[in-house]
Design an enzyme around this catalytic site. Structure first.
Site, PDB file in Angstrom:
ATOM      1  N   ARG A  32      -5.946  48.969  79.392  1.00 26.89           N
ATOM      2  CA  ARG A  32      -5.529  49.414  80.838  1.00 26.89           C
ATOM      3  C   ARG A  32      -6.761  48.826  81.868  1.00 26.89           C
ATOM      4  NH1 ARG A  32      -5.442  54.308  82.832  1.00 26.89           N
ATOM      5  NH2 ARG A  32      -4.326  54.814  81.138  1.00 26.89           N
TER       6      ARG A  32
ATOM      7  N   LYS B  55       4.792  31.535  90.053  1.00 30.88           N
ATOM      8  CA  LYS B  55       5.144  30.405  91.411  1.00 30.88           C
ATOM      9  C   LYS B  55       4.168  29.539  90.185  1.00 30.88           C
ATOM     10  CE  LYS B  55       7.959  33.571  92.766  1.00 30.88           C
ATOM     11  NZ  LYS B  55       7.437  34.283  94.135  1.00 30.88           N
TER      12      LYS B  55
ATOM     13  N   TYR C  90       7.718  36.992 102.555  1.00 29.48           N
ATOM     14  CA  TYR C  90       7.836  37.545 101.240  1.00 29.48           C
ATOM     15  C   TYR C  90       9.283  38.232 101.534  1.00 29.48           C
ATOM     16  CZ  TYR C  90       8.913  37.585  96.410  1.00 29.48           C
ATOM     17  OH  TYR C  90      10.054  37.869  95.082  1.00 29.48           O
TER      18      TYR C  90
ATOM     19  N   ASP D  40      -1.553  36.341 101.314  1.00 30.89           N
ATOM     20  CA  ASP D  40      -0.368  36.008  99.945  1.00 30.89           C
ATOM     21  C   ASP D  40      -0.792  34.663  99.929  1.00 30.89           C
ATOM     22  OD1 ASP D  40       1.738  35.443  98.747  1.00 30.89           O
ATOM     23  OD2 ASP D  40       2.225  37.321  99.008  1.00 30.89           O
TER      24      ASP D  40
HETATM   25  C1  PLP Z   1       7.523  35.425  94.547  1.00 29.83           C
HETATM   26  C2  PLP Z   1       7.008  36.311  95.469  1.00 29.83           C
HETATM   27  C3  PLP Z   1       6.313  37.141  95.453  1.00 29.83           C
HETATM   28  C4  PLP Z   1       6.658  38.443  94.044  1.00 29.83           C
HETATM   29  O1  PLP Z   1       6.103  37.948  93.140  1.00 29.83           O
HETATM   30  P1  PLP Z   1       6.468  38.477  91.203  1.00 29.83           P
HETATM   31  O2  PLP Z   1       5.959  37.534  91.036  1.00 29.83           O
HETATM   32  O3  PLP Z   1       8.253  38.034  92.096  1.00 29.83           O
HETATM   33  O4  PLP Z   1       6.654  39.882  91.875  1.00 29.83           O
HETATM   34  C5  PLP Z   1       5.248  37.712  97.009  1.00 29.83           C
HETATM   35  N1  PLP Z   1       4.701  36.588  97.545  1.00 29.83           N
HETATM   36  C6  PLP Z   1       5.507  35.410  97.663  1.00 29.83           C
HETATM   37  C7  PLP Z   1       5.111  34.193  98.567  1.00 29.83           C
HETATM   38  C8  PLP Z   1       6.134  35.406  96.607  1.00 29.83           C
HETATM   39  O5  PLP Z   1       6.850  33.960  96.810  1.00 29.83           O
END
Ligand code: PLP
Length: 389
Positions: free
Chosen positions: A54, A203, A106, A178
């Site tokens: 961890r 992604k 998001y 982000d």
């Molecule tokens: C998908 C997404 C998230 C969340 O991520 P997960 O891996 O699904 O927990 C956060 N910000 C953006 C812009 C996203 O497209």
């Protein structure tokens, strides 16, 4: 954190060799999957740098060094999902603190803030961050951070990174970005003043729709210590096998994104020239309101497009008529996807809020994949034809 010997190289080279490359013990060119929870100590406290997975794991550490290198930050951290990464960053704040957030973040980030962190007395205000003056006007004494996405999801609005970080730092606030939609191959927010960069690596970074992961990069040692502490204390870490998969995905990020973007430009143009389509949102367009700011801070307009069909189309007929594009949540994988933000990714946002920012019930979001660009375009156009009522 070990500094990579490739830190001064171009990003195309860093994608392959950045962070910790290979395995010193055996000469393996890939970092092995260290599938272990614990590590033997010689005497208590004397060990080879790892005590418990961890806290630290060699495969995860290689990934963490790689993302820090790619974003030009000082330290990287890997989590079990993008939202676990965001949870960790939000855990920097305490009761009474407030965040300014982009008004179409998001949906899951909005839900986490409004339904979870709200219970702990951490509040937020949504602002149109594409207008820095509105951001500055929203700053009150309890605001501790400005949290943005550029481009935003799903309307692809562009926020000026340097302008926001100047405002943030003038008022002693953290600037959090982000960077999921662009990745460090297209945009590196720390180079434009951001303090913390977050990724849903599920992604583009993973890129193959086969894993869920999150990453955080910071730009200074004190923040690094705080995030490391929360990562270990809260424990939402990424496992060794997924860390390996993510390193493997990142190696081809550049070649994948080049094709993603070529296809997206082709599709965006075709949609714009189609009389059955209105409001095509794509930051690569010269007449996109954020076009110039985008090019100041990013390599191109990425591979996400949103649009609406004109009156006289049935959106469900459109989704059913597609043959290559799959109707699915998520984005950034090699395969092309479409989604309906109002009922899928952004369903957690109340309808009034959605309508007020332009996430209408007719909005369609496209994640352009790396298939043949002409075939993708034809698939969309025939589905638009087929959706007339
Ligand atoms: C998908 C997404 C998230 C969340 O991520 P997960 O891996 O699904 O927990 C956060 N910000 C953006 C812009 C996203 O497209």
């Amino acid at each position: 954190m070990a500094i990579s010997r490739f830190s001064n190289h171009k990003i195309e080279t860093k994608l392959i060799h950045g962070g910790i490359y290979g395995d010193e013990l055996t000469g393996a060119v890939n970092v092995p999957i260290y599938q272990t929870s614990t590590y033997e100590q010689e005497i208590p406290g004397v060990h080879k740098g790892f005590e418990y997975s961890r806290t630290g794991n060699p495969t995860r550490k290689a990934l963490e060094a790689l993302i820090a290198d790619l974003e030009n930050g000082t330290q990287g951290f890997a989590f079990a999902s993008g939202l676990a990464a965001i949870t960790t960053v939000l855990s920097l704040f305490k009761q009474g603190d407030k965040l300014i957030i982009s008004d179409n973040v998001y949906g899951g980030t909005y839900r986490l803030l409004s339904k979870v962190f709200d219970n702990f007395g951490i509040s937020f205000v949504s602002v149109d961050t594409t207008d820095p003056a509105k951001v500055e006007a929203a700053i009150t004494s309890d605001v501790k951070a400005i949290y943005i996405e550029t481009p935003t999801n799903p309307l692809l609005g562009i926020t000026d990174l340097q302008a926001i970080s100047d405002i943030a730092h003038k008022h002693g606030l953290l600037h959090i970005v982000d960077n999921t939609f662009y990745t460090p191959y297209i945009q590196r927010p720390i180079e434009h003043g951001a303090d913390i960069v977050i990724h849903s690596a599920t992604k583009y970074l993973g890129g193959h729709s086969d894993l869920v992961a999150g990453l955080v990069v910071v730009n200074d040692a004190v923040l690094g210590e705080k995030i490391a502490f929360i990562q270990n204390a809260a424990g939402g870490v990424l496992g060794p096998f997924d860390s390996f998969l993510l390193i493997r995905g990142i190696k081809t990020l550049g070649v994948r994104l080049d094709r993603h973007v070529d296809n997206a430009v082709k599709i965006a143009d075709a949609l714009k020239n189609n009389a059955d389509v209105k409001n095509v949102y794509y930051p690569g367009f010269e007449d996109h309101p954020g076009h110039d700011i985008n090019l100041k801070q990013a390599k191109n307009g990425g591979a996400m497009i949103s649009f609406e069909l004109t009156e006289g189309h049935d959106i469900n007929k459109f989704f059913r008529a597609l043959s290559i594009f799959a109707l699915a949540e998520s984005l950034g994988g090699v395969e092309s996807l479409v989604c309906h933000p109002a009922t899928m990714t952004h369903a957690a946002i109340p309808k009034e809020v959605r309508d007020s920012v332009g996430i209408t019930d007719g909005l369609i979001r496209v994640s352009v994949g790396i298939e043949d660009g002409d075939e993708l375009t034809r698939d969309l156009l025939q589905a638009i034809e087929a959706s007339r009522v």
